[in-house]
Design an enzyme around this catalytic site. Sequence first.
Site, PDB file in Angstrom:
ATOM      1  N   ASP A 118       0.855  -1.187   0.000  1.00  0.00           N
ATOM      2  CA  ASP A 118       0.000   0.000   0.000  1.00  0.00           C
ATOM      3  C   ASP A 118       0.887   1.232   0.000  1.00  0.00           C
ATOM      4  O   ASP A 118       2.090   1.154   0.297  1.00  0.00           O
ATOM      5  CB  ASP A 118      -0.952   0.007   1.196  1.00  0.00           C
ATOM      6  CG  ASP A 118      -0.237   0.038   2.533  1.00  0.00           C
ATOM      7  OD1 ASP A 118       0.738  -0.711   2.708  1.00  0.00           O
ATOM      8  OD2 ASP A 118      -0.649   0.814   3.430  1.00  0.00           O
ATOM      9  N   GLU A 183      -0.115  -1.016   5.761  1.00  0.00           N
ATOM     10  CA  GLU A 183       0.967  -0.507   6.596  1.00  0.00           C
ATOM     11  C   GLU A 183       0.901   1.000   6.796  1.00  0.00           C
ATOM     12  O   GLU A 183       1.162   1.514   7.894  1.00  0.00           O
ATOM     13  CB  GLU A 183       2.319  -0.892   5.979  1.00  0.00           C
ATOM     14  CG  GLU A 183       3.519  -0.622   6.878  1.00  0.00           C
ATOM     15  CD  GLU A 183       4.080   0.800   6.764  1.00  0.00           C
ATOM     16  OE1 GLU A 183       4.838   1.218   7.658  1.00  0.00           O
ATOM     17  OE2 GLU A 183       3.747   1.491   5.771  1.00  0.00           O
ATOM     18  N   THR A 346     -14.615  33.453   5.241  1.00  0.00           N
ATOM     19  CA  THR A 346     -14.672  34.126   6.548  1.00  0.00           C
ATOM     20  C   THR A 346     -15.591  33.364   7.486  1.00  0.00           C
ATOM     21  O   THR A 346     -16.717  33.766   7.763  1.00  0.00           O
ATOM     22  CB  THR A 346     -15.150  35.576   6.375  1.00  0.00           C
ATOM     23  OG1 THR A 346     -16.408  35.561   5.677  1.00  0.00           O
ATOM     24  CG2 THR A 346     -14.147  36.393   5.583  1.00  0.00           C
ATOM     25  N   HIS A 461       7.085   9.103   0.856  1.00  0.00           N
ATOM     26  CA  HIS A 461       5.919   9.862   1.341  1.00  0.00           C
ATOM     27  C   HIS A 461       5.841  11.259   0.734  1.00  0.00           C
ATOM     28  O   HIS A 461       4.884  11.982   1.003  1.00  0.00           O
ATOM     29  CB  HIS A 461       5.907   9.991   2.878  1.00  0.00           C
ATOM     30  CG  HIS A 461       5.645   8.716   3.593  1.00  0.00           C
ATOM     31  ND1 HIS A 461       5.158   8.676   4.887  1.00  0.00           N
ATOM     32  CD2 HIS A 461       5.792   7.420   3.221  1.00  0.00           C
ATOM     33  CE1 HIS A 461       5.018   7.419   5.272  1.00  0.00           C
ATOM     34  NE2 HIS A 461       5.413   6.636   4.269  1.00  0.00           N
TER      35      HIS A 461
END
Length: 494
Positions: A118, A183, A346, A461
């Site tokens: 994964d 994982e 806002t 990553h």
Amino acid sequence: MDRLLLPAALLLISTASAFQYKQLVQYIDRHQEEYVETLRDWVAIESDSSNVLKRPDLHCMMEMVAQKLRLLGGTVELVDIGEQELPDGQTLALPKVATAQFGSDPNKHTVCVYGHVDVQPAKLEDGWASDPYNLTDINGNLYGRGASDNKAPVLAWIHAVEAYQALTMELPVNVKFIIEGMEETGSNGLDAMILAQRESFFSDVDCFVISDCGWLSRRPAITYGTRGNCYFYAEVTGPKQDLHSGVYGGSVIEPMTDLIGILDTLISPSGKILIPGIRDAVAPLSDEEWRMYQDLEFDLDNYKNKTGINQLMYSNKVDLLAHRWRYPTVSIHGIQGAFSDSGTKTVIPAKVIGKFSIRQVPNMDPAVVKKQVTDYLHSVFDKRKSPNKLKVTMVIGAKPWLADPQEPVYEAGKAAVRTVFDVDPDLIREGGTIPIARTFQDVTGKSIIMLPIGGFDDGMHSQNEKISRYNFIEGTKLFATYLNEVSKIKKTSV
């Protein structure tokens, strides 16, 4: 229990036949294009375990792994590990875990290889130079999500076994695989599966090998420790719904203001953790460890340039590596419920959730850290006299892992690195968390080694993740050689 031991005099047993290293190397070199194309096929599967909408891709990925192992003639099983409960109460099937076995000779050692397929989320618009799910070869680097973490290492192990088979060379050890697909989100269901199969699939395993990490520099490395991780949610709730900041601003105490206020008390500008007691259990840095860090090949300026900053927390190598590997740290990751899209809005959010983690090191206990953090944040929040509500939750509590780099499986790793790369490896620790190592250690009591092939600049990553073709192919040779080195160790009992 049985462990692989290395007494003062190295105990060796002869292999069934002479190790044909040259033939293995030539075979792997001849098939490198085939290996790259297989990696291309694997990277093309968007196996993002954090996105429930990608779960069909994950199931497809696990089937692809199982089929690859079946083609080698292994005894392969896709193990059902149950369901995942989603935040809305629904359940979703977890991807099955692929297990495989090659050989069952009781006179041989059994090596179990762990890996995962994964990946972290990735989009081209995040800043990738190429499609993250289309493996792209640029100047010898193979770019794609999951290329280094962890699809190429998994394939390198499979290809190492395949090379022995293709050359009709007997595997020097029995080899088992355990490959998972969750994982990156905490390995849901895996601990229970390992515990359930401790006396069956894992009963004859002598050592576990994990290749889910990277080198420190251009020199090959062997990893003997990782930090754990305690991941927290700090949720502040106020009004019953989001409010217009022009209409209500100045008349209500805003949850976001409270959250920013308490997050600011976690860590000082110099990096000191401000939570009382957090560092009390940290093992002191020994003189031997200091010397190991001092001898490592590590360039501070290169590290600084690679990360794109002009100043590091520490100005010398030992201090920086120690704080990266073996001291705890706090990282604030984000705020759920806050406005983060482009443009302006806002709004006063009615509920915000701050997400932060504290990396764990020996001898910290996640249960103790959970109480320390929860008590501290509530005490800080109480001083604000806010009418809003605070809820602190620890969602991950992974322990650190540490091994003895003088164990025989590490000596085998050092010998394999010397054979393939003609250098001695760096012995390093890892700042990240690989919870499965601690699980294997606690459940089986067997030796564990991390034998990485990822480069120091692979960008795991991150945008433009890659693995170099060199590391991928030479790493396959390393794994094939390591199996032979393990076969030389005599099994004794203690």
